[in-house]
Design an enzyme around this catalytic site. Structure first.
Site, PDB file in Angstrom:
ATOM      1  N   LYS A  25       6.638  10.953  14.569  1.00 33.74           N
ATOM      2  CA  LYS A  25       7.933  10.482  14.669  1.00 33.74           C
ATOM      3  C   LYS A  25       8.696  10.747  16.001  1.00 33.74           C
ATOM      4  O   LYS A  25       8.927   9.739  16.863  1.00 33.74           O
ATOM      5  CB  LYS A  25       8.945  10.496  13.352  1.00 33.74           C
ATOM      6  N   ARG A  96      15.710  13.718   9.922  1.00 29.13           N
ATOM      7  CA  ARG A  96      14.549  13.018   9.607  1.00 29.13           C
ATOM      8  C   ARG A  96      13.525  14.001   9.690  1.00 29.13           C
ATOM      9  O   ARG A  96      13.267  14.508  10.887  1.00 29.13           O
ATOM     10  CB  ARG A  96      14.344  11.705  10.316  1.00 29.13           C
ATOM     11  N   GLY A 105       6.741   8.735   2.883  1.00 33.45           N
ATOM     12  CA  GLY A 105       7.425   8.881   1.641  1.00 33.45           C
ATOM     13  C   GLY A 105       7.339  10.283   1.346  1.00 33.45           C
ATOM     14  O   GLY A 105       7.653  10.839   0.406  1.00 33.45           O
ATOM     15  N   MET A 107       8.275  13.207   2.993  1.00 32.70           N
ATOM     16  CA  MET A 107       9.280  14.076   3.477  1.00 32.70           C
ATOM     17  C   MET A 107      10.488  13.341   3.539  1.00 32.70           C
ATOM     18  O   MET A 107      10.651  12.176   3.580  1.00 32.70           O
ATOM     19  CB  MET A 107       9.059  14.602   4.867  1.00 32.70           C
ATOM     20  N   ARG A 369       4.888   3.489  14.700  1.00 32.94           N
ATOM     21  CA  ARG A 369       3.726   4.414  14.581  1.00 32.94           C
ATOM     22  C   ARG A 369       2.391   3.356  14.437  1.00 32.94           C
ATOM     23  O   ARG A 369       2.580   2.142  14.196  1.00 32.94           O
ATOM     24  CB  ARG A 369       3.738   5.208  13.531  1.00 32.94           C
ATOM     25  N   HIS A 487       7.157   0.845  -1.426  1.00 35.59           N
ATOM     26  CA  HIS A 487       6.232   2.038  -1.500  1.00 35.59           C
ATOM     27  C   HIS A 487       4.867   1.821  -1.857  1.00 35.59           C
ATOM     28  O   HIS A 487       3.881   2.169  -1.332  1.00 35.59           O
ATOM     29  CB  HIS A 487       7.202   3.086  -2.364  1.00 35.59           C
ATOM     30  N   SER A 795     -36.654  18.319   5.125  1.00 39.31           N
ATOM     31  CA  SER A 795     -35.329  17.492   4.687  1.00 39.31           C
ATOM     32  C   SER A 795     -34.718  18.618   4.014  1.00 39.31           C
ATOM     33  O   SER A 795     -35.031  19.130   2.881  1.00 39.31           O
ATOM     34  CB  SER A 795     -35.908  16.327   3.689  1.00 39.31           C
ATOM     35  N   CYS A 862     -30.913  15.278   2.856  1.00 43.02           N
ATOM     36  CA  CYS A 862     -31.095  14.024   1.892  1.00 43.02           C
ATOM     37  C   CYS A 862     -29.835  14.774   0.742  1.00 43.02           C
ATOM     38  O   CYS A 862     -30.079  14.131  -0.608  1.00 43.02           O
ATOM     39  CB  CYS A 862     -32.345  13.851   1.293  1.00 43.02           C
ATOM     40  N   TYR A 882     -32.079  12.086  10.949  1.00 37.53           N
ATOM     41  CA  TYR A 882     -31.528  11.110  10.206  1.00 37.53           C
ATOM     42  C   TYR A 882     -30.853  11.717   8.953  1.00 37.53           C
ATOM     43  O   TYR A 882     -30.941  13.146   8.930  1.00 37.53           O
ATOM     44  CB  TYR A 882     -32.636  10.337   9.384  1.00 37.53           C
TER      45      TYR A 882
HETATM   46  P1  ADP Z   1      10.301   7.985   6.347  1.00 34.69           P
HETATM   47  O1  ADP Z   1       9.602   8.731   7.272  1.00 34.69           O
HETATM   48  O2  ADP Z   1      10.171   8.096   4.937  1.00 34.69           O
HETATM   49  O3  ADP Z   1       9.989   6.538   6.775  1.00 34.69           O
HETATM   50  P2  ADP Z   1      12.798   7.987   8.126  1.00 34.69           P
HETATM   51  O4  ADP Z   1      13.065   9.138   8.826  1.00 34.69           O
HETATM   52  O5  ADP Z   1      11.771   6.898   8.883  1.00 34.69           O
HETATM   53  O6  ADP Z   1      11.747   8.223   6.897  1.00 34.69           O
HETATM   54  O7  ADP Z   1      13.913   7.270   7.583  1.00 34.69           O
HETATM   55  C1  ADP Z   1      14.215   6.791   6.585  1.00 34.69           C
HETATM   56  C2  ADP Z   1      15.021   5.406   6.893  1.00 34.69           C
HETATM   57  O8  ADP Z   1      16.358   5.693   7.463  1.00 34.69           O
HETATM   58  C3  ADP Z   1      14.348   4.420   7.401  1.00 34.69           C
HETATM   59  O9  ADP Z   1      14.419   3.084   6.908  1.00 34.69           O
HETATM   60  C4  ADP Z   1      14.885   4.428   9.069  1.00 34.69           C
HETATM   61  O10 ADP Z   1      14.834   3.497   9.620  1.00 34.69           O
HETATM   62  C5  ADP Z   1      16.218   4.894   8.590  1.00 34.69           C
HETATM   63  N1  ADP Z   1      16.972   5.642   9.631  1.00 34.69           N
HETATM   64  C6  ADP Z   1      16.492   6.901   9.998  1.00 34.69           C
HETATM   65  N2  ADP Z   1      17.468   7.424  10.924  1.00 34.69           N
HETATM   66  C7  ADP Z   1      18.217   6.458  11.321  1.00 34.69           C
HETATM   67  C8  ADP Z   1      19.478   6.340  12.085  1.00 34.69           C
HETATM   68  N3  ADP Z   1      19.805   7.314  13.039  1.00 34.69           N
HETATM   69  N4  ADP Z   1      20.124   5.088  12.038  1.00 34.69           N
HETATM   70  C9  ADP Z   1      19.798   4.322  11.147  1.00 34.69           C
HETATM   71  N5  ADP Z   1      18.939   4.423  10.259  1.00 34.69           N
HETATM   72  C10 ADP Z   1      18.123   5.390  10.073  1.00 34.69           C
HETATM   73 MG    MG Z   2      10.399   5.748   8.791  1.00 34.99          MG
END
Ligand code: ADP
Ligand code: MG
Ligand code: MG
Length: 904
Positions: A25, A96, A105, A107, A369, A487, A795, A862, A882
């Protein structure tokens, strides 16, 4: 040591290729800045700091980074003109997590950090939108309470404690959606939330922005070691020691009113691979709202919106009025987003998964990503990018996750069966595939049922990371709520699991363990079928057929063929398996086991007769009955493998496995052979061994009863001659199991060669054949040079070699291996993934010594490892000729072999 990297306003200290240090990220937030994509300013605390945190604890880390964090916050302030922890001009931030490998999902993120009563008042005044201010505040208390202060639901049937409070307030007000709550209600929520926190934790909710910030930073670091993160890493083989980075970023607000929004989008379709920009958004919403399914998300593009409405049975008028696309509701932002997604895909040269927020008409990107995708999408996207000239052939091969090919090989619903199946509900085609199973509602039940070999479909209102274990063992997932980016949908696609999401008409009742759909109430255990490619949900099980393996799949496999240097054979014991493997691209049989041939039908009788025979001549009589049967089997296999090598292993298991264990069958055998029951019993008991795996088996049988080897060699040579006479190209390889001493293989080779010579003389014709051995006893690997003098090929039987090198009984290891993996004594199960460090040394050494003694020596493996990508790559690195694996693993092995070649 540089602990923090800042970004903002088109500048960044980090870059995309620094993901080990900044997490995926953080690295991409930096990169987006550098290529001119609008991103709120912020900074990233490195994964190195997380490692220090895990080793040395909080105090040490605070000392190390306190001044840097304060400076980095100043950096944000200088770009936004606001002040952190200042009620008169407040700056809020998000905190984040972000590991080097994306862990969706796993962290937890905290938004709107820095808010308290005074700040909320200022935000209300400044924005002229008190609803926004208090909505942000209640979200913050909720997220912080959950993530940092550990306020989670107590039981699996309970809802989130904060959601419960919201539900109660909504009920009192008689409203349905969060957006229907008014400022006073939101203020009440904040108060109720804080009270709940106090009641639960005994502490007041922190009001200082700095206290909040440090709490959140610790929580991110701690979340690296929460249960679901550990599980996800295990499932995806992500190293424990990576650590997570922490991203602190200025907030942008999608909940500022009807000119604000938040959403998720993909530059191509993650389920099918179609080159269609798509995504979902919600007006006046924040963060995870789209994913969490609190309201029905809307589609970004009008085309996607129309497709969605059709699947949901919503008319065009209703769609336009209630669920307009972003293109329709905010055309300028939509156009800018289209341009940016395009730019990002061009830049990364891969399908992007992006998050964005629109604050009062201005678009901000919050994440990009390389998107997770299904096996089918993986193949199609790579081939499309190749045709578009964006990546080259080698990159196509590198982009494949070999294990994901498996999804493409799985059956799909039979068209005729589907026609007569009853549709009970319709949802979104979230992750393709066909699945039939029994309904379960909870992850632990799914696991428990699956452990009893039951096929289950997890049916839920929505899923959360707690459901991961259950999802991973289910055939498929059906949810009532949530869109294509929910999710359930994202995780299912990542796992290659069939999923139908957002089937709005189904009514799930967790307490009663029922789901109502199409006018019928289903209980736990009832059968349904789901089609993740169309979104249909059917009553009962539905029949399936094999998938079509042409098109892009065939093109990718052709590339694999073109680049790989190592061949892929298959382990097949029947003409049917051989045929299947051939269709899937196997270039020969690396292991044909003969023992099962002795069990079929009446054959076992002749086999038993042979085993209890008192002397050689009666043994030969019994073997003569088996000869034509074996010969017939081999003929079928030679025919199926016309033109390719067929490696046939001589009898391997302990004789005891073939003798009767019940009185009834013993009596039959006695009658059949004209002996008394007592005699038969005595012989059978005599064959009992303390440790049959190390007992009278393998070449030890053929050396103590040479007639067995003679019969088998004769059957093979005769079958080869018969098929050769019919114009089939036969390449028989005769393989002796369980060699440890040179004299053992010498004796077997002599018997085989003498038998062949005899048959050739009888028939007046010959056929080329090879004699080789399994290397599966460590001693054989040690003296491989001696053994190589006698044989044409090796083998490696890596199952037995692993068993004997570790001293782990394959049949008993399951019990302690699970514990060992949990304790970290072993990282992976060595029976699944070849242990390169230990067993691998034997493979390397035996290959080297063997080839030195016999330069023409042909070498392969094998064991089960022959279809496991990392093991296949290891074999390629040793220049083996192989690998041989079960038919359905053949494509995976072919791709892994090609990857080994292009990765060099
Ligand atoms: P994950 O890794 O679970 O996707 P994120 O860190 O990307 O978690 O964030 C969770 C949500 O919060 C995402 O929808 C992201 O776009 C939003 N978000 C994160 N940082 C900001 C920010 N600075 N302003 C507005 N929304 C944010
Ligand atoms: Mg995210
Ligand atoms: Mg073996």
């Amino acid at each position: 040591m540089k602990t923090i990297y800042t970004f903002g306003n088109g500048k960044a200290e980090g870059r995309a290729d620094m993901r080990d240090l900044l997490g995926g990220k953080g690295a991409n937030l930096a990169e987006m800045n550098l290529i001119g994509v609008p991103v709120p300013p912020g900074f990233t605390i490195t994964t190195e700091v997380c490692k220090i945190y895990n080793e040395k604890g909080r105090e040490e880390v605070v000392q190390l980074i306190k001044a840097d964090v304060e400076n980095a916050i100043k950096h944000i302030e200088s770009l936004t003109g606001n002040k952190f922890n200042d009620p008169s001009n407040p700056q809020l931030v998000s905190v984040r997590s972000g590991a080097p490998v994306s862990m969706p999902g796993m962290m937890d993120t905290v938004l709107n950090l820095g808010i308290n009563d005074a700040v909320a008042e200022t935000l209300a005044q400044k924005s002229g939108n008190p609803r926004f201010a208090w909505d942000s505040y209640r979200r913050f208390v909720q997220m912080y309470g959950d993530v940092v202060l550990g306020m989670k639901p107590k039981n699996k049937t309970d809802i989130d404690p904060f959601e419960e409070i919201i539900e109660n307030v909504k009920k009192e007000k008689g409203v349905q959606f969060d957006t229907d709550l008014e400022v006073e209600d939101l203020k009440r929520l904040v108060a109720l939330f804080k009270q709940a926190v106090k009641d639960n934790t005994g502490k007041d909710f922190p009001t200082s922005a700095w206290d909040q910030l440090w709490g959140a930073i610790y929580a991110v670091f701690d979340s690296w070691n929460n249960e679901r993160a550990i599980l996800y890493r295990k499932m995806n083989q992500i190293p424990e020691e990576y650590g997570t980075a922490v991203n602190v970023q200025a907030m942008v607000y999608g909940n500022m009113g009807n000119n604000s929004a938040t959403g998720v989008c993909f530059s191509r379709d993650a389920a099918t691979g179609e080159n269609l920009f798509n995504g979902e958004y919600l007006i006046n919403a924040q963060g995870e709202d789209v994913v969490a399914g609190v309201r029905t998300p809307q589609q970004i593009m009008t085309e996607g919106s129309r497709r969605w409405a059709e699947l949901q049975g919503i008319s065009e008028e209703e769609r336009k009025a209630k669920y307009p696309s972003l293109e329709e509701s905010m055309p300028e932002c939509a156009a800018q987003l289209v341009e940016i997604q395009h730019r990002l895909e061009e830049h990364y040269r891969d399908m992007q998964d992006m998050e964005f927020t629109i604050q009062d008409g201005k678009l901000w990107l919050l994440q990009t990503r390389n998107g997770k995708r299904t096996g089918a999408a993986m193949v199609k996207i790579a081939m499309d990018l190749l045709r578009e000239g964006k990546i080259d052939e080698k990159t196509v091969i590198k982009r494949m996750e070999p294990n994901k090919l498996d999804e493409l090989l799985h059956p799909v619903f039979d068209k005729a069966a589907v026609k007569s199946a009853k549709v009970m509900a319709k949802g979104l085609p979230a992750s393709p595939g066909a699945a039939s199973g029994q309904i379960v509602f909870f992850a632990d039940d799914a696991e428990e049922w699956a452990s009893r070999k039951k096929k289950v479909i997890m049916v839920r209102i929505e899923t959360s990371p707690e459901d991961l274990r259950g999802m991973s063992v289910a055939q498929g997932i059906l949810t009532a709520r949530g869109g294509m980016t929910s999710h359930a949908a994202v995780v299912a696609r990542g796992m290659g699991k069939c999923c139908v999401s957002g089937a709005g008409t189904i009514k799930v009742n967790y307490k009663a363990r029922t789901v109502e759909m199409g006018g019928k109430t289903y209980n736990e255990g009832d059968w349904i079928s789901i089609n993740g490619s169309t979104g249909q949900v059917y009553d009962g099980p539905v029949a399936t057929v094999d998938p079509d393996l042409g098109g892009d799949y065939a093109a990718v496999m052709a590339l694999a063929e073109k680049y790989s240097k190592m061949d892929v054979y298959t382990n097949a014991d029947s003409p049917r398996d051989a045929q299947k493997a051939r269709e899937l691209g196997a270039h020969g049989i690396g292991l044909c086991r003969t023992e099962h041939m002795f069990f079929e039908g009446d054959r076992i009788k002749a086999m038993r007769e042979m085993i209890i025979a008192p002397d050689e001549s009666s043994r030969r009589l019994a073997l003569n009955k088996l000869l034509p049967l074996q010969r017939g089997d081999f003929e079928g296999i030679f025919k199926a493998m016309d033109g390719y090598e067929v490696t046939i292993r001589l009898l391997d298991p302990p004789l005891h496995e073939f003798v009767p264990h019940q009185l009834e069958t013993m009596r039959e055998l006695a009658d059949q052979t004209g002996r008394t029951l007592e005699e038969v019993k005595l012989i059978c008991d005599g064959l009992e061994e303390f440790n049959p795996m190390l007992g009278h088996r393998g070449c030890r049988l053929g050396n103590t009863y040479p007639e067995i080897t003679e019969m088998q060699a004769r059957a093979i040579i005769e079958a080869a001659l018969n098929m050769q006479a019919k114009g089939i190209k036969v390449h028989p390889k005769i393989m002796v199991p369980l060699i440890g001493v040179k004299a053992e293989i010498q004796m077997q080779a002599d018997i085989i060669n003498a038998t062949a010579k005899k048959v050739f003389a009888e028939r007046g014709e010959t056929v080329a054949y090879k004699v080789g051995t399994m290397i599966e006893i460590p001693r054989a690997a040690l003296v491989a040079d001696q053994i190589a003098e006698v044989v044409d090929f090796f083998s490696f039987g890596t199952n037995d070699l692993t068993q004997m090198t570790f001293g782990y009984s394959r049949d008993d290891a399951a019990k302690f291996l699970a514990v060992y993996k949990n304790l970290g004594i072993l990282k992976v199960d060595p029976f699944e993934v070849l242990d390169q460090e230990g067993v691998g040394q034997l493979v390397e050494m035996a290959t080297r010594k063997g080839r030195a003694a016999n330069p023409d020596l042909n070498v392969g493996i094998c064991g089960e490892h022959g279809g496991e990508p990392s093991s296949v790559k290891f074999c390629a690195s040793l220049n083996l000729n192989y690998v041989s694996c079960s038919p359905y693993r053949v494509p995976i092995a072919r791709l892994a072999a090609a990857q080994a070649a292009v990765e060099g």
